[in-house]
Design a protein around this motif. Structure first.
Motif, PDB file in Angstrom:
ATOM      1  N   TYR A   1       5.563  -6.731  -3.627  1.00 49.80           N
ATOM      2  CA  TYR A   1       4.969  -5.909  -2.561  1.00 49.80           C
ATOM      3  C   TYR A   1       6.021  -5.527  -1.532  1.00 49.80           C
ATOM      4  N   LEU A   2       6.811  -6.483  -1.085  1.00 44.32           N
ATOM      5  CA  LEU A   2       7.821  -6.198  -0.071  1.00 44.32           C
ATOM      6  C   LEU A   2       8.860  -5.197  -0.576  1.00 44.32           C
TER       7      LEU A   2
ATOM      8  N   ASP B   1       8.268  -2.817  -2.781  1.00 46.32           N
ATOM      9  CA  ASP B   1       7.603  -1.511  -2.756  1.00 46.32           C
ATOM     10  C   ASP B   1       7.430  -1.000  -1.328  1.00 46.32           C
ATOM     11  N   ALA B   2       7.189  -1.895  -0.377  1.00 49.59           N
ATOM     12  CA  ALA B   2       7.086  -1.473   1.024  1.00 49.59           C
ATOM     13  C   ALA B   2       8.416  -0.892   1.496  1.00 49.59           C
TER      14      ALA B   2
ATOM     15  N   VAL C   1       8.781   2.605   0.312  1.00 50.33           N
ATOM     16  CA  VAL C   1       8.032   3.559   1.135  1.00 50.33           C
ATOM     17  C   VAL C   1       8.926   4.039   2.280  1.00 50.33           C
TER      18      VAL C   1
ATOM     19  N   LYS D   1       3.849   5.372  -4.112  1.00 53.98           N
ATOM     20  CA  LYS D   1       4.193   4.106  -3.456  1.00 53.98           C
ATOM     21  C   LYS D   1       3.201   3.737  -2.361  1.00 53.98           C
TER      22      LYS D   1
ATOM     23  N   ASN E   1       1.218   0.280  -2.541  1.00 54.89           N
ATOM     24  CA  ASN E   1       1.233  -0.708  -1.463  1.00 54.89           C
ATOM     25  C   ASN E   1      -0.174  -1.141  -1.092  1.00 54.89           C
TER      26      ASN E   1
ATOM     27  N   TRP F   1      -1.213  -3.501  -3.785  1.00 55.73           N
ATOM     28  CA  TRP F   1      -0.625  -4.823  -3.614  1.00 55.73           C
ATOM     29  C   TRP F   1      -1.349  -5.615  -2.524  1.00 55.73           C
TER      30      TRP F   1
END
Length: 106
Positions: free
Chosen positions: A41-42, A44-45, A48, A71, A75, A78
């Motif tokens: 998740y982090l 993918d963040a 973004v 994305k 997010n 996630w």
């Protein structure tokens, strides 16, 4: 978005995560841990952030408009997964956050 639609999104999200867990077991012998999900998740963040920079013409990258949309959706997905894995009702968490934050501006 109505409540039933959000419930459907949560259900679909959990079904997709279950399918990814099967792939993880096939390829690595076990499902990802909560920590591995959080790291994904982090990551993918962070992407973004890069896609937003590209959208604002501050980071050179082609095709970032479609990727940004993807994305952002990923997010949210996630966050639904992480809430589920930690036993948190995401709908309730969001409602409590919105209610508390709205009171700041009243």
């Amino acid at each position: 978005m109505d409540q039933n639609n959000f419930d459907t999104i949560i259900e679909r999200s959990l079904e997709i995560r279950a399918k990814y867990h099967e792939l993880e077991k096939q390829h690595h012998g076990s499902e990802w841990t909560l920590e591995e999900d959080t790291l994904a998740y982090l990551t993918d963040a962070g992407l973004v952030g890069r896609d937003i920079m590209s959208h604002q013409k501050r980071w050179l990258k082609t095709g970032s408009g479609d990727e940004l949309k993807h994305k952002l959706g990923e997010n949210i997905w996630w966050l639904i997964i992480l809430a589920d894995r930690t036993g948190i009702d995401i709908k309730d968490a969001l409602d409590q956050f919105l209610t508390k934050t709205e009171k700041i501006f009243k």
